[in-house]
Design a protein around this motif. Structure first.
Motif, mmCIF file in Angstrom:
data_model
loop_
_atom_site.group_PDB
_atom_site.id
_atom_site.type_symbol
_atom_site.label_atom_id
_atom_site.label_comp_id
_atom_site.label_asym_id
_atom_site.label_seq_id
_atom_site.Cartn_x
_atom_site.Cartn_y
_atom_site.Cartn_z
ATOM 1 N N VAL A 1 0.900 -1.144 0.098
ATOM 2 C CA VAL A 1 -0.130 0.186 0.062
ATOM 3 C C VAL A 1 0.923 1.218 -0.068
ATOM 4 N N CYS A 2 1.954 1.189 0.741
ATOM 5 C CA CYS A 2 2.816 2.248 1.049
ATOM 6 C C CYS A 2 3.490 2.740 -0.717
ATOM 7 N N GLN A 3 3.783 1.519 -1.143
ATOM 8 C CA GLN A 3 4.413 1.709 -2.623
ATOM 9 C C GLN A 3 3.457 2.106 -3.535
ATOM 10 N N LEU A 4 2.269 1.945 -3.640
ATOM 11 C CA LEU A 4 1.256 2.528 -4.282
ATOM 12 C C LEU A 4 1.083 4.068 -4.101
ATOM 13 N N ILE A 5 0.884 4.397 -2.696
ATOM 14 C CA ILE A 5 1.071 5.870 -2.408
ATOM 15 C C ILE A 5 2.120 6.514 -2.962
ATOM 16 N N SER A 6 3.303 6.039 -2.949
ATOM 17 C CA SER A 6 4.600 6.509 -3.343
ATOM 18 C C SER A 6 4.672 6.651 -5.011
ATOM 19 N N LYS A 7 4.086 5.529 -5.568
ATOM 20 C CA LYS A 7 4.102 5.573 -7.137
ATOM 21 C C LYS A 7 3.031 6.384 -7.519
ATOM 22 N N TYR A 8 1.743 6.706 -7.137
ATOM 23 C CA TYR A 8 0.552 7.343 -7.818
ATOM 24 C C TYR A 8 0.635 8.802 -7.168
ATOM 25 N N LYS A 9 1.326 8.991 -5.846
ATOM 26 C CA LYS A 9 1.558 10.312 -5.306
ATOM 27 C C LYS A 9 0.109 10.950 -5.112
ATOM 28 N N PRO A 10 -1.062 10.393 -4.516
ATOM 29 C CA PRO A 10 -2.285 11.121 -4.464
ATOM 30 C C PRO A 10 -2.044 12.463 -3.715
ATOM 31 N N ASP A 11 -3.027 13.387 -3.979
ATOM 32 C CA ASP A 11 -3.046 14.830 -3.018
ATOM 33 C C ASP A 11 -3.470 14.179 -1.770
ATOM 34 N N VAL A 12 -4.646 13.399 -1.865
ATOM 35 C CA VAL A 12 -5.415 12.840 -0.645
ATOM 36 C C VAL A 12 -5.571 11.404 -0.856
ATOM 37 N N PHE A 13 -5.522 10.615 0.314
ATOM 38 C CA PHE A 13 -5.869 9.173 0.613
ATOM 39 C C PHE A 13 -6.640 8.762 1.705
ATOM 40 N N LEU A 14 -7.675 8.128 1.292
ATOM 41 C CA LEU A 14 -8.415 7.640 2.516
ATOM 42 C C LEU A 14 -8.389 6.089 2.554
ATOM 43 N N ILE A 15 -7.808 5.730 4.058
ATOM 44 C CA ILE A 15 -7.588 4.493 4.160
ATOM 45 C C ILE A 15 -8.813 3.881 4.952
ATOM 46 N N LEU A 16 -9.570 2.719 4.656
ATOM 47 C CA LEU A 16 -10.747 2.258 5.193
ATOM 48 C C LEU A 16 -10.065 0.951 6.018
ATOM 49 N N GLU A 17 -10.900 0.448 7.107
ATOM 50 C CA GLU A 17 -10.446 -0.486 7.862
ATOM 51 C C GLU A 17 -9.228 -0.350 8.529
ATOM 52 N N GLY A 18 -8.638 0.693 8.670
ATOM 53 C CA GLY A 18 -7.569 1.002 9.225
ATOM 54 C C GLY A 18 -7.598 0.954 10.786
ATOM 55 N N ASN A 19 -6.725 0.193 11.483
ATOM 56 C CA ASN A 19 -6.446 0.027 12.811
ATOM 57 C C ASN A 19 -5.147 0.626 13.255
ATOM 58 N N LYS A 20 -4.729 0.538 14.589
ATOM 59 C CA LYS A 20 -3.632 0.899 14.818
ATOM 60 C C LYS A 20 -2.315 0.380 14.283
ATOM 61 N N ALA A 21 -2.361 -0.739 13.829
ATOM 62 C CA ALA A 21 -1.417 -1.518 13.134
ATOM 63 C C ALA A 21 -1.098 -0.571 11.615
ATOM 64 N N TRP A 22 -2.238 -0.404 11.248
ATOM 65 C CA TRP A 22 -2.098 0.437 9.829
ATOM 66 C C TRP A 22 -1.624 1.691 9.807
ATOM 67 N N ALA A 23 -1.869 2.284 11.147
ATOM 68 C CA ALA A 23 -1.730 3.786 11.285
ATOM 69 C C ALA A 23 -0.078 3.747 11.470
ATOM 70 N N LYS A 24 0.371 2.697 12.458
ATOM 71 C CA LYS A 24 1.668 2.690 12.359
ATOM 72 C C LYS A 24 2.449 2.501 10.979
ATOM 73 N N ALA A 25 1.828 1.397 10.293
ATOM 74 C CA ALA A 25 2.855 1.267 8.988
ATOM 75 C C ALA A 25 2.643 2.531 8.123
ATOM 76 N N LEU A 26 1.629 3.207 8.277
ATOM 77 C CA LEU A 26 1.686 4.410 7.203
ATOM 78 C C LEU A 26 2.247 5.604 7.703
#
Length: 357
Positions: free
Chosen positions: A126-151
């Motif tokens: 997911v981080c790689q997709l964000i780095s590749k497509y460089k969205p101005d805004v991204f919304l993560i759904l089903e995000g828990n503390k582990a995902w918040a940490k990873a991002l």
């Protein structure tokens, strides 16, 4: 032949009933789930009709009802799916540039929506997709503390954030390069199902009203009825119509584009669907191609033109992410294309919201 004689009529009547049962205006999950598989039912009805022509029993007058029912099912499924083909008129026009004309990047927003599946461990993808497509805004759904940490590895580029990680598969994590104003976390219907409202400021200084949603679906494992989901969407839809400026509503609606609820949402909100005239862009289920339909949505007001719409590669979730790029380019003539409430839409919306509350 005896097995075929028994099986084929049962299969045909199953397809016919499944094609129309969702028209019953009850909100129980075992009815509402038939809003989803209309493309699959179209295929099954086609197979059933061919099978009836070549092998079906035609000795009784009741046998004639089967091809009639299948033909009606095919026509109905085709009517539902037709708007999401290239033959239909587009609701959101593409922005066109003349040769040598500079792109209006200051009035453009690139948005990514990703239901990552809370138990998914492929966070680097997911981080790689964000780095590749460089969205101005991204919304993560089903995000828990582990995902918040990873991002955290990408959040330095996104100084404006509204993070609400949850362990119930309804956490929401919003990241933005664009200034985020008046941001608020809201619980419109259920105390443990959040939604997001905020305003993004484009480099052109234009403010955009943004709603991020992820209501609970009707299903045997989630909720016995669809009323709460429908009410949340309709509340957002009513707010969206009252806004004076441009609006984006995005998220996993847990509903398909052609359902009664989503079409009602469009008429109540006045928002447009960029997929109309372009394709289904089915985002769920990512692992099973034969059980796939459009659950993740981006609806926009008439102020926008489309630059880009893409379903992104899977990152271990049961949903594909979706990426859209929009330019604020209002055209007063497009105001006539705004969907309008019909018949008893307003009354139905008010009653649904009242019942859910």
């Amino acid at each position: 032949m005896d097995y075929l004689t028994l099986f084929l009529p049962a299969f045909i009547w199953f397809v016919i009933i499944a094609s129309f049962v969702h028209l019953i205006r009850l909100d129980y999950w075992w009815i509402r789930i038939w809003d989803f598989p209309h493309l699959q039912l179209f295929v099954l009805a086609s197979i059933a009709l061919v099978a009836w022509v070549f092998t079906g029993e035609k000795s009784e007058w009741t046998d004639a009802l089967m091809p009639v029912g299948l033909s009606a099912a095919l026509l109905y499924q085709g009517w539902l799916i037709y708007p999401y083909t290239s033959f239909h008129k587009k609701q959101v026009h593409r922005i066109l540039r003349k040769a040598g004309e500079a792109s209006n990047d200051k009035a453009t927003i690139r948005l990514m929506v990703a239901n990552v599946y809370m138990y998914n461990t492929r966070t680097p993808d997911v981080c790689q997709l964000i780095s590749k497509y460089k969205p101005d805004v991204f919304l993560i759904l089903e995000g828990n503390k582990a995902w918040a940490k990873a991002l955290e590895s990408v959040q330095e580029q996104y100084p404006f954030r509204l993070l609400h990680p949850l362990e119930n598969t309804y956490g929401m994590l919003l990241y933005s390069r664009l200034p985020l104003q008046n941001a608020e976390l809201r619980f419109l219907i259920q105390d443990d199902i959040p939604s997001i409202y905020g305003q993004f400021k484009l480099p052109s200084e234009q403010l955009i009203h943004f709603y991020g949603v992820h209501p609970m679906p009707p299903s045997p494992t989630e909720h016995y009825r669809s009323t709460e989901r429908d009410a949340e969407l309709l509340i957002v839809g009513k707010e969206a119509r009252r806004q004076k400026g441009p609006v984006i509503v995005a998220g996993d609606l847990n509903d398909v584009a052609w359902s009664h609820t989503t079409r009602l949402f469009q008429r109540i909100s006045g928002l447009l669907d960029p997929r109309v005239g372009r394709g289904l862009f089915s985002t769920f289920h990512a692992r099973y191609f034969f059980l796939r339909w459009p659950l993740d949505h981006v609806f926009v007001s008439h102020h926008f033109r489309l630059r880009y719409l893409k379903r992104l590669p899977n990152c271990g979730s049961d949903h594909f992410p979706i990426l859209i790029e929009l330019t604020y380019a209002p055209d007063p003539a497009r105001a006539v294309d705004i969907p309008q409430p019909e018949g008893d839409d307003i009354q139905e919306s008010n009653e649904t919201i009242k019942e859910a509350r």
